[in-house]
Design an enzyme around this catalytic site. Structure first.
Site, PDB file in Angstrom:
ATOM      1  N   THR A  16       0.850  -1.192   0.000  1.00 43.92           N
ATOM      2  CA  THR A  16       0.000   0.000   0.000  1.00 43.92           C
ATOM      3  C   THR A  16       0.888   1.244   0.000  1.00 43.92           C
ATOM      4  OG1 THR A  16      -0.205   0.270   2.408  1.00 43.92           O
ATOM      5  CG2 THR A  16      -1.714  -1.287   1.344  1.00 43.92           C
ATOM      6  N   GLY A  17       0.340   2.348  -0.471  1.00 42.82           N
ATOM      7  CA  GLY A  17       1.144   3.560  -0.584  1.00 42.82           C
ATOM      8  C   GLY A  17       2.341   3.341  -1.496  1.00 42.82           C
ATOM      9  N   SER A  20       5.000   6.313  -3.834  1.00 45.69           N
ATOM     10  CA  SER A  20       5.833   7.390  -3.300  1.00 45.69           C
ATOM     11  C   SER A  20       6.689   6.873  -2.154  1.00 45.69           C
ATOM     12  CB  SER A  20       4.944   8.538  -2.800  1.00 45.69           C
ATOM     13  OG  SER A  20       5.720   9.605  -2.280  1.00 45.69           O
ATOM     14  N   GLY A  21       7.834   7.490  -1.964  1.00 50.46           N
ATOM     15  CA  GLY A  21       8.654   7.255  -0.790  1.00 50.46           C
ATOM     16  C   GLY A  21       9.034   5.816  -0.550  1.00 50.46           C
ATOM     17  N   ILE A  22       8.790   5.352   0.673  1.00 46.78           N
ATOM     18  CA  ILE A  22       9.166   4.000   1.085  1.00 46.78           C
ATOM     19  C   ILE A  22       8.449   2.946   0.252  1.00 46.78           C
ATOM     20  CG2 ILE A  22       8.981   2.342   2.990  1.00 46.78           C
ATOM     21  CD1 ILE A  22       9.421   4.762   4.898  1.00 46.78           C
ATOM     22  N   GLY A  23       7.169   3.151  -0.022  1.00 48.26           N
ATOM     23  CA  GLY A  23       6.420   2.185  -0.819  1.00 48.26           C
ATOM     24  C   GLY A  23       6.986   2.038  -2.218  1.00 48.26           C
ATOM     25  N   SER A 145       7.111   3.562  13.298  1.00 45.73           N
ATOM     26  CA  SER A 145       8.013   4.707  13.271  1.00 45.73           C
ATOM     27  C   SER A 145       8.787   4.698  14.578  1.00 45.73           C
ATOM     28  CB  SER A 145       7.202   5.995  13.144  1.00 45.73           C
ATOM     29  OG  SER A 145       7.977   7.140  13.454  1.00 45.73           O
ATOM     30  N   TYR A 158       0.083  12.169  14.687  1.00 39.90           N
ATOM     31  CA  TYR A 158       0.933  11.170  14.020  1.00 39.90           C
ATOM     32  C   TYR A 158       1.549  10.227  15.048  1.00 39.90           C
ATOM     33  CZ  TYR A 158       4.802   9.225  11.279  1.00 39.90           C
ATOM     34  OH  TYR A 158       5.687   8.380  10.665  1.00 39.90           O
TER      35      TYR A 158
END
Length: 345
Positions: A16-17, A20-23, A145, A158
């Site tokens: 998922t995701g 972008s970025g980590i995904g 995180s 967050y």
């Protein structure tokens, strides 16, 4: 039942995701190593771009537009992966975002929206994946995180969501273990990662936010996720800074609170006026692994490498210690016994 995870080139991985970025970094790395992929994100144009990129390299890819906060949309994506590939072996719950602002200034409705993605998105994905993986075996990987273990000012919602992800992941792991389910459940806990985390965050501050140093490359997280897809790992800190912060807060919580109350806000804000938010779900089809902010970025983490390969690290350290002891013993034997500062020959 013992958990048996397939080699990465024999796996179907759901992310998922994924645009972008980590995904995105994880999708590219898993594809490079031979995995088949089910990619999920809100941005259909970006999904199409990524699917074309990977398909051109010979990778088998399926993709679905879905909001992880909507369980029905996510279930349809799961069903689509099963229809295409016959099932999946690893599910990665990666989608998430942050809000910068004092707890008293951030509207409650925005905090609820954040929880819909960061927490309920993980719950939805975990429930769907666990039901499938219980019957077939495999790995569930959730993105927490360093904020799963510590608090940070300016990102209260967050932090709360990542604490919730940790608690839910740990409880689910225990329950699956009690059933003897053949499912590995891993929580990944990154430090600051050089993605568009700041650009995609909602902002209720007057200065542009930033990630406090040190900042690590998204590739390090991708490597850890791929490792967890093939090894039974409980949790992994990404970057020594993440593990150090958690240890500091655990050992000296009052001191940690005092320190963060003094520097926690200033360390997360630049001198620049706040810029516009970019929503990854409505932006163009461009793919971005990294932030546009100019930062010093650590491209590797000795701590994370050691944590992933601790058996090899322990063997190397043990071998080095044994060699040192043998060498030291040999030198003593050659020099002979000492009497009044002189060798006895």
């Amino acid at each position: 039942m013992k958990v048996k995870l397939k080699p990465i080139d024999a796996q179907v991985i759901v992310i998922t995701g994924a645009t972008s970025g980590i995904g995105l970094a994880t999708a590219r790395l898993a594809a490079e190593r031979g995995a088949r992929l089910m990619l999920i994100a809100r941005n259909g144009e970006a999904l199409e771009t990524l699917a074309r990129e990977l398909t051109a390299k010979g990778v088998q890819v399926e993709h679905a537009v879905a909001d992880v906060g909507d369980a029905d949309q996510l279930q349809k994506a799961s069903d689509q992966a099963i229809a295409r590939f016959g099932g999946y072996d690893t599910w990665v719950n990666n989608a998430g975002f942050s809000i910068y602002g004092q707890c008293l200034d951030v509207p409650v409705n925005e905090q609820k929206e954040l929880f819909d993605t960061n927490f309920w998105g993980v719950v939805n994905g975990s429930l769907i994946a666990a039901r499938h993986l219980k019957a077939h075996g495999g790995a569930l990987i959730n993105l927490g995180s360093e904020a799963s273990d510590v608090a940070l000012p300016l990102q209260g919602a967050y932090v709360a969501s990542k604490h919730a992800v940790k608690g839910y992941t740990d409880a689910l792991r225990m329950e699956l273990q009690s059933e003897g389910a053949p499912v590995s459940v891993t929580l990944i806990k990154p430090a600051g990662i050089h993605t568009r985390f700041v650009e995609h965050a909602r902002k209720h501050v007057d200065r542009q936010p930033k990630l406090p140093p040190p900042v690590y490359a998204p590739d390090i997280v991708a490597q850890a996720i791929v490792h967890a897809a093939t090894h039974t790992v409980r949790d992994l800190y990404i970057g020594g800074a993440s593990a150090s912060m958690a240890a500091f807060a655990r050992i000296a919580p009052r001191l940690y609170d005092r320190m963060m109350s003094r520097i926690g806000i200033s360390s997360q804000l630049t001198a620049e006026p706040v810029g516009a938010q970019t929503d990854p779900g409505s932006s163009d089809g461009a793919l971005h692994e990294r932030s546009s902010q100019q930062r010093v970025v650590l491209e590797s983490s000795l701590y994370t490498q050691a944590a992933m390969h601790w058996r090899k690290t322990a063997l190397i350290a043990g071998g080095a210690l044994a060699m040192w002891m043998l060498t030291r013993g040999a030198r003593r034997a050659q020099s002979g016994p000492k009497v009044a500062g002189h060798s006895v020959q």
